[in-house]
Motif scaffolding. Structure first.
Motif, PDB file in Angstrom:
ATOM      1  N   MET A   1      -1.285  30.128  47.738  1.00 11.76           N
ATOM      2  CA  MET A   1      -1.735  31.132  48.697  1.00 11.76           C
ATOM      3  C   MET A   1      -0.940  32.432  48.521  1.00 11.76           C
ATOM      4  O   MET A   1      -1.502  33.526  48.502  1.00 11.76           O
ATOM      5  N   LEU A   2       0.353  32.301  48.395  1.00 13.91           N
ATOM      6  CA  LEU A   2       1.200  33.486  48.233  1.00 13.91           C
ATOM      7  C   LEU A   2       0.820  34.248  46.977  1.00 13.91           C
ATOM      8  O   LEU A   2       0.673  35.481  46.984  1.00 13.91           O
ATOM      9  N   VAL A   3       0.644  33.498  45.903  1.00 12.50           N
ATOM     10  CA  VAL A   3       0.290  34.134  44.636  1.00 12.50           C
ATOM     11  C   VAL A   3      -1.023  34.905  44.775  1.00 12.50           C
ATOM     12  O   VAL A   3      -1.132  36.067  44.367  1.00 12.50           O
ATOM     13  N   ALA A   4      -1.986  34.244  45.407  1.00 11.03           N
ATOM     14  CA  ALA A   4      -3.293  34.882  45.571  1.00 11.03           C
ATOM     15  C   ALA A   4      -3.180  36.152  46.402  1.00 11.03           C
ATOM     16  O   ALA A   4      -3.725  37.212  46.052  1.00 11.03           O
ATOM     17  N   ALA A   5      -2.432  36.061  47.490  1.00 16.40           N
ATOM     18  CA  ALA A   5      -2.311  37.209  48.389  1.00 16.40           C
ATOM     19  C   ALA A   5      -1.648  38.394  47.683  1.00 16.40           C
ATOM     20  O   ALA A   5      -2.095  39.539  47.805  1.00 16.40           O
ATOM     21  N   LEU A   6      -0.609  38.117  46.946  1.00 17.75           N
ATOM     22  CA  LEU A   6       0.106  39.204  46.284  1.00 17.75           C
ATOM     23  C   LEU A   6      -0.710  39.783  45.133  1.00 17.75           C
ATOM     24  O   LEU A   6      -0.684  40.995  44.883  1.00 17.75           O
ATOM     25  N   LYS A   7      -1.447  38.917  44.445  1.00 18.37           N
ATOM     26  CA  LYS A   7      -2.324  39.421  43.380  1.00 18.37           C
ATOM     27  C   LYS A   7      -3.379  40.350  43.979  1.00 18.37           C
ATOM     28  O   LYS A   7      -3.690  41.409  43.413  1.00 18.37           O
ATOM     29  N   TYR A   8      -3.883  39.926  45.130  1.00 15.85           N
ATOM     30  CA  TYR A   8      -4.906  40.718  45.810  1.00 15.85           C
ATOM     31  C   TYR A   8      -4.373  42.110  46.148  1.00 15.85           C
ATOM     32  O   TYR A   8      -5.104  43.094  46.136  1.00 15.85           O
ATOM     33  N   GLU A   9      -3.067  42.167  46.423  1.00 13.76           N
ATOM     34  CA  GLU A   9      -2.450  43.454  46.760  1.00 13.76           C
ATOM     35  C   GLU A   9      -2.168  44.295  45.519  1.00 13.76           C
ATOM     36  O   GLU A   9      -1.651  45.401  45.629  1.00 13.76           O
ATOM     37  N   GLY A  10      -2.460  43.731  44.364  1.00 13.91           N
ATOM     38  CA  GLY A  10      -2.316  44.529  43.151  1.00 13.91           C
ATOM     39  C   GLY A  10      -1.055  44.256  42.357  1.00 13.91           C
ATOM     40  O   GLY A  10      -0.756  44.966  41.400  1.00 13.91           O
ATOM     41  N   TYR A  11      -0.306  43.228  42.739  1.00  9.46           N
ATOM     42  CA  TYR A  11       0.893  42.931  41.980  1.00  9.46           C
ATOM     43  C   TYR A  11       0.572  42.000  40.815  1.00  9.46           C
ATOM     44  O   TYR A  11      -0.414  41.273  40.842  1.00  9.46           O
ATOM     45  N   ASP A  12       1.446  42.048  39.825  1.00 11.84           N
ATOM     46  CA  ASP A  12       1.381  41.148  38.689  1.00 11.84           C
ATOM     47  C   ASP A  12       2.255  39.951  39.038  1.00 11.84           C
ATOM     48  O   ASP A  12       3.475  40.039  39.019  1.00 11.84           O
ATOM     49  N   VAL A  13       1.633  38.833  39.377  1.00 13.45           N
ATOM     50  CA  VAL A  13       2.380  37.716  39.959  1.00 13.45           C
ATOM     51  C   VAL A  13       2.493  36.534  39.005  1.00 13.45           C
ATOM     52  O   VAL A  13       1.512  36.137  38.389  1.00 13.45           O
ATOM     53  N   SER A  14       3.711  36.025  38.884  1.00 13.18           N
ATOM     54  CA  SER A  14       3.891  34.745  38.198  1.00 13.18           C
ATOM     55  C   SER A  14       4.580  33.805  39.181  1.00 13.18           C
ATOM     56  O   SER A  14       5.005  34.228  40.243  1.00 13.18           O
ATOM     57  N   PHE A  15       4.664  32.519  38.832  1.00 16.67           N
ATOM     58  CA  PHE A  15       5.231  31.591  39.813  1.00 16.67           C
ATOM     59  C   PHE A  15       5.979  30.459  39.136  1.00 16.67           C
ATOM     60  O   PHE A  15       5.791  30.181  37.941  1.00 16.67           O
ATOM     61  N   ALA A  16       6.829  29.813  39.917  1.00 13.12           N
ATOM     62  CA  ALA A  16       7.605  28.678  39.438  1.00 13.12           C
ATOM     63  C   ALA A  16       7.666  27.642  40.545  1.00 13.12           C
ATOM     64  O   ALA A  16       7.742  27.995  41.710  1.00 13.12           O
ATOM     65  N   PRO A  17       7.641  26.348  40.172  1.00 16.26           N
ATOM     66  CA  PRO A  17       7.631  25.285  41.175  1.00 16.26           C
ATOM     67  C   PRO A  17       9.035  24.818  41.582  1.00 16.26           C
ATOM     68  O   PRO A  17       9.162  24.059  42.525  1.00 16.26           O
ATOM     69  N   ASP A  18      10.050  25.249  40.871  1.00 15.36           N
ATOM     70  CA  ASP A  18      11.402  24.800  41.224  1.00 15.36           C
ATOM     71  C   ASP A  18      12.436  25.814  40.730  1.00 15.36           C
ATOM     72  O   ASP A  18      12.125  26.744  39.983  1.00 15.36           O
ATOM     73  N   GLY A  19      13.654  25.579  41.156  1.00 10.09           N
ATOM     74  CA  GLY A  19      14.732  26.520  40.881  1.00 10.09           C
ATOM     75  C   GLY A  19      15.053  26.682  39.406  1.00 10.09           C
ATOM     76  O   GLY A  19      15.238  27.802  38.923  1.00 10.09           O
ATOM     77  N   GLN A  20      15.120  25.580  38.694  1.00  5.23           N
ATOM     78  CA  GLN A  20      15.462  25.672  37.279  1.00  5.23           C
ATOM     79  C   GLN A  20      14.450  26.517  36.512  1.00  5.23           C
ATOM     80  O   GLN A  20      14.814  27.402  35.747  1.00  5.23           O
ATOM     81  N   THR A  21      13.191  26.221  36.751  1.00  4.01           N
ATOM     82  CA  THR A  21      12.132  26.994  36.090  1.00  4.01           C
ATOM     83  C   THR A  21      12.246  28.473  36.467  1.00  4.01           C
ATOM     84  O   THR A  21      12.083  29.361  35.618  1.00  4.01           O
ATOM     85  N   ALA A  22      12.535  28.709  37.750  1.00  6.06           N
ATOM     86  CA  ALA A  22      12.652  30.085  38.217  1.00  6.06           C
ATOM     87  C   ALA A  22      13.737  30.845  37.454  1.00  6.06           C
ATOM     88  O   ALA A  22      13.506  31.955  36.959  1.00  6.06           O
ATOM     89  N   LEU A  23      14.898  30.236  37.313  1.00  4.89           N
ATOM     90  CA  LEU A  23      16.004  30.894  36.610  1.00  4.89           C
ATOM     91  C   LEU A  23      15.596  31.242  35.188  1.00  4.89           C
ATOM     92  O   LEU A  23      15.874  32.334  34.688  1.00  4.89           O
ATOM     93  N   LYS A  24      14.914  30.299  34.559  1.00  5.83           N
ATOM     94  CA  LYS A  24      14.471  30.504  33.187  1.00  5.83           C
ATOM     95  C   LYS A  24      13.492  31.683  33.122  1.00  5.83           C
ATOM     96  O   LYS A  24      13.601  32.557  32.257  1.00  5.83           O
TER      97      LYS A  24
END
Lengths: 229, 229
Positions: free
Chosen positions: B18-41
């Motif tokens: 939902m967050l990704v969709a909402a931010l994309k709708y606002e015109g941002y280039d959105v990527s996502f990660a399911p956990d902390g390790q992936t996020a850091l990478k």
DNA sequence: CAGCCTTCTTAGCGGGTTCTTAGGAACGCC
DNA sequence: GGCGTTCCTAAGAACCCGCTAAGAAGGCTG
């Protein structure tokens, strides 16, 4: 990195001359304008890399000049100079889109330090192109190619990442821990000897030329910059 | 301004989508990660402009992720999401170096508003360039560089820390005990002769010029200031 | 599967750095 | 001006940090 071009805008002849001389001495390509109108014209024509802008000027003052630039979509970094040291001025300056702020009187060295800090920040901001340069070292991230003095330098993946991270943080000292985290993805308190080994590797490849770009800061870490005597 | 890139980190699939969709709708280039390790990478690899970070995650939680980033010298803005609304959590989040804080449940519009506010703030704030100056003495802490009258002054780690502490307390007289504590980490009543030795060292290096900046206050300690006689 | 490239560890060397000591200089009080 | 106290400096010993060489282990490619 090619020579950075700086525009100095100030109506006081003496101060302006001094600023220009000091920045030229630091190796910048400096031009100057005595008033806001001239400054706007020069920015349009020569698009400098940074503007040092006096706030207090007759006619079009520094804030107005910056505002005009920003309204026109121009994002050239601006450092304001002002006689005043009030917080509200500072806030106004930053709201208008200034990048830093220096109150008179100031040491010339402080101006130089701030110029470097602002340029460093702009250089490493992620939306700048995907090639980095420092002196005659060029890294083209798209082509994944590194050259020094025009000659190609072959780097292993880790070596490449290390050079890239150092280059993205030109002028900044990076601790072994920071390098371990950002280049290797290790914990900051892991054994840092890998870092030392790899710095040795890239030194033999990238710094087989003059001037040396990779510098050790004993007790702290490593940094990449052109060493000004 | 080019499109802003946002990284959304959350382990709950539904919310994240939902967050990704909402931010994309606002015109941002959105990527996502399911956990902390992936996020850091992903941060390391793609350096986003902002991170929306859930606090409650298994393994590496949001606070830990942010702390790791900050320890690595990464200053990417972070907005925390949390189910809890306790003040202490908020304090912890901001202490760790978060930029804003949002308690679930929240309206998507509120998230968008905060994202915009944070990006705006970051754009207009200058580098908190850690530089101190006194007369023509300049210390650039990021570059770890000290210059006097424009010339670089080489300092050993302890010398550097001593100059830094004196410079941060310009005009204030510091006792040997205070210096032992703050520069050496010793007890205030340890033998203060090291301090004297090191004051001698830095005098020969940074006060090899006029005017002298380091002054002895007999019976009390040392201070740094421009001596107006 | 063999060979090469890459990564990482280990160990030793060299030199910068830290700290102690001791003697002499400077200060300030009487 | 004398005297005690405080401060400065030189010199040296021990230490620690960073550099390098060398080789083991892992992985990729032909």
């Amino acid at each position: 990195m090619s020579q950075r071009r700086i525009l100095v805008v100030d109506d006081e002849d003496n101060l302006r001359t001094m600023l220009v001389a000091a920045l030229k001495y630091e190796g910048y390509d400096v031009s100057f304008a005595p008033d806001g109108q001239t400054a706007l014209k020069m920015v349009r024509e020569s698009s400098p890399d940074l503007i040092v802008l006096d706030v207090m000027m007759p006619d079009l003052d520094g804030f107005a000049v910056c505002k005009r630039l920003r309204d026109a979509g121009n994002r050239t970094p601006v450092i304001f100079l002002t006689a005043r040291d009030s917080a509200s001025d500072k806030v106004q300056g930053l709201q208008i889109g200034g990048d830093d702020y220096l109150s008179k009187p100031f040491a010339l060295e402080e101006l130089v330090a701030r110029v470097e800090a602002v340029l460093r920040r702009v250089d490493s901001s992620p939306d700048s192109a995907e090639t980095w340069t420092l002196a005659d070292l060029v890294m083209d991230d798209v082509a994944h190619r590194v050259t020094r003095a025009g000659e190609e330098v072959h780097l292993s993946p880790t070596e490449y990442n290390l050079v890239k991270f150092l280059l993205q943080n030109t002028g900044r000292v990076l601790s072994r821990g920071q390098l371990l985290q950002n280049v290797w993805g290790y914990a900051p308190d892991d054994d840092p000897s890998v870092v030392e080994t790899y710095v040795g590797y890239i030194r033999r490849k990238v710094d087989a030329y003059e001037p040396k770009l990779i510098h050790t800061v004993r007790g702290v870490g490593y940094t990449m910059r052109v060493q000004q005597a």
